[in-house]
Design an enzyme around this catalytic site. Structure first.
Site, mmCIF file in Angstrom:
data_model
loop_
_atom_site.group_PDB
_atom_site.id
_atom_site.type_symbol
_atom_site.label_atom_id
_atom_site.label_comp_id
_atom_site.label_asym_id
_atom_site.label_seq_id
_atom_site.Cartn_x
_atom_site.Cartn_y
_atom_site.Cartn_z
ATOM 1 N N GLU A 106 -14.070 22.548 -145.826
ATOM 2 C CA GLU A 106 -15.018 21.959 -144.885
ATOM 3 C C GLU A 106 -16.337 22.740 -144.888
ATOM 4 O OE1 GLU A 106 -13.433 21.812 -140.937
ATOM 5 O OE2 GLU A 106 -15.026 20.510 -140.185
ATOM 6 N N ASP A 143 -22.649 19.771 -134.889
ATOM 7 C CA ASP A 143 -22.244 19.846 -133.488
ATOM 8 C C ASP A 143 -22.564 21.138 -132.735
ATOM 9 O OD1 ASP A 143 -21.139 17.618 -134.594
ATOM 10 O OD2 ASP A 143 -19.066 18.136 -134.149
HETATM 11 C C1 9WN Z 1 -16.577 15.616 -133.806
HETATM 12 C C2 9WN Z 1 -15.513 14.896 -139.214
HETATM 13 C C3 9WN Z 1 -16.499 15.505 -138.243
HETATM 14 C C4 9WN Z 1 -17.922 15.625 -138.834
HETATM 15 C C5 9WN Z 1 -18.841 16.465 -137.953
HETATM 16 C C6 9WN Z 1 -18.157 17.795 -137.660
HETATM 17 C C7 9WN Z 1 -16.801 17.557 -137.011
HETATM 18 C C8 9WN Z 1 -15.939 16.400 -134.954
HETATM 19 C C9 9WN Z 1 -15.051 17.511 -134.396
HETATM 20 O O1 9WN Z 1 -15.983 16.782 -137.854
HETATM 21 O O2 9WN Z 1 -17.018 16.924 -135.765
HETATM 22 O O3 9WN Z 1 -17.317 14.541 -134.340
HETATM 23 O O4 9WN Z 1 -13.990 17.164 -133.877
HETATM 24 O O5 9WN Z 1 -15.438 18.686 -134.460
HETATM 25 O O6 9WN Z 1 -18.949 18.607 -136.866
HETATM 26 O O7 9WN Z 1 -20.075 16.645 -138.577
HETATM 27 O O8 9WN Z 1 -18.469 14.350 -138.968
HETATM 28 O O9 9WN Z 1 -15.522 15.591 -140.428
#
Ligand code: 9WN
Length: 439
Positions: free
Chosen positions: A409, A173
């Protein structure tokens, strides 16, 4: 039992909701698309049928267009626990009846996961292979539709590269890759009461994206709602449109896998189509190669220009399965002084951004730290590309790191500190898969 495996199993069970798994208990309480693919591979080590359920739960949210949404919401989760939540997406008429989903997607790791589940089931000699093969008959057409949606809605001109409409679609992201295109996104009004429940779930708010980024994220969602997710319109006028090479490379590799699964699904005649799609994307990635950076670059579809940044995205050809010359260059870079071989790293593992990139940030979300699922994708790519020794090194370094950081994470690469959520399901899944691997 191995302590690390024990911890990973605990994390999966702790986040288990019966037929699907939360990415983490507090920060991410719903089902996420590419997390689900990784998580399914983790469950496969314990119970291949449970692994299939993970994919089926996600596919409950598949739109009639074929899109597999980034989030399938759990409507039992309290209002406001995750934002943007189920009511913020305007998707009631797009998602299947009775299912609440977001309106964007994430990288298509699902076919790769399905093939891995099959491989694990085949090694068990307990009849689960039979169940997996039965499921493939039904899952294959769903995944085929998903890939076809990507190759039409998100690549209407047939370039071989997939366009994303939101940084969240990339899964990486906050990568510096998106800084430039995102800086041109100008929200016409700023939300004063921008809800950020995520900030209360981490030790330090700096481990999450900033408010200005979130204002833009929300604005991009609102723009998609305003056109009711009309993909043709979005591809013409949405203010964030980037052909994402890492996403496209995952699709190419997943297409190769669908080609292998087609005969098992009783559709042997479709194998060639998937192989041709994969090849088409590999050729397209070739055209994104930058000879100075020795990296594959995303293409900004609004300006028509490549996005110059030295990040993990540059290794896309390796993920897609490129020729030996290119992969040799990329393997050198991956283990070289600006990535895994950088001076002072706690573990020599791939970084999400090169240390020499001006926007490298050792703690920033996706801007430098090491992410176990990305290490896994690169490990798989090395193995598939015949770089056996490099793959083995990466695997043993990754396991060493995970023994220390647990199912975190992501990891600050110099101090080796665990960051973000500490019980992340896809990290647990990667642990189980890496430990199980028997070359
Ligand atoms: C938005 C769930 C997700 C991962 C993504 C990571 C993070 C979400 C957030 O968490 O994104 O989709 O709220 O930040 O960047 O890769 O799938 O673990």
């Amino acid at each position: 039992m191995d302590e690390l495996a024990k911890r990973a199993i605990e994390v999966l069970h702790g986040n288990d909701r019966g037929t699907w798994t939360r990415p983490s208990p507090r920060l991410y309480p719903h089902q996420w698309s590419w997390d689900a693919a990784f998580v399914a591979m983790g469950w496969a080590q314990l119970d291949p049928v449970r692994a299939l359920n993970e994919l089926w739960s996600l596919l409950r949210g598949q739109w009639t267009t074929g899109m597999v949404p980034q989030i399938v919401f759990d409507l039992n989760v309290g209002r406001g626990r995750y934002e943007p939540g189920p009511n913020a997406w305007g998707t009631a008429l797009n998602a299947p009846p009775g299912v609440a989903t977001s309106g964007i997607c994430q990288p298509p790791v699902h076919a790769i996961a399905l093939a891995r589940i099959r491989e694990v089931a085949a090694g068990r000699n307990d009849g689960s292979l039979h169940e997996v093969d039965d499921a493939i008959v039904d899952l294959y057409p769903r995944l085929d539709r998903w890939h076809r949606w990507l190759r039409t809605a998100r690549d209407p001109e047939g370039t071989g590269l997939i366009t994303i409409l939101h940084p969240w679609e990339s899964g990486l992201d906050n990568s510096p890759r998106w800084d430039r295109p995102l800086s041109r996104v100008e929200p016409d009004e700023l939300l004063d009461d921008l809800p950020r429940p995520d900030l209360t779930c981490v030790a330090d708010p700096a481990e999450r994206p900033t408010n200005p980024e979130y204002q833009r994220y929300r604005f991009l969602v609102d723009r998609l709602i305003a056109i009711d997710y009309d993909q043709d319109k979005a591809m013409e006028e949405h203010p964030f449109r980037v052909a994402d090479v890492w996403f496209s490379a995952i699709l190419a590799s997943a297409d190769d896998v669908l080609a292998d699964l087609a005969p098992i699904a009783g559709r042997p005649e479709e194998g060639d189509r998937h192989r041709a799609d994969a090849e088409h994307t590999r050729r397209a990635l070739d055209t994104c190669w930058d000879e100075d950076l020795l990296a594959c670059l995303d293409q900004d579809r609004i300006t028509g220009r490549p996005i110059r940044s030295d990040t993990m995205g540059g290794f896309a050809p390796l993920i897609a399965g490129c020729d030996l010359d290119r992969s040799a260059v990329l393997v050198d870079r991956l283990f070289g002084p600006t990535y895994a071989g950088a001076d002072g790293l706690a573990w020599p593992l791939p970084l999400t951004t090169a240390t020499t990139d001006p926007r490298f940030d050792r703690r920033g979300y996706w801007r430098g730290p090491q992410w176990p699922p990305m290490t896994w994708l690169l490990w798989r790519a090395l193995r598939m590309g015949g770089h056996t020794r490099s793959a083995a090194t990466l695997r043993s370094n990754a396991i060493e790191q995970l023994r220390d950081t647990g199912c975190t994470e992501y990891v600050e690469p110099y101090s080796g500190r665990a960051l973000g959520s500490d019980s992340q399901s896809w990290t647990a899944a990667v642990v189980l898969d890496l430990l199980s691997y028997d070359p």
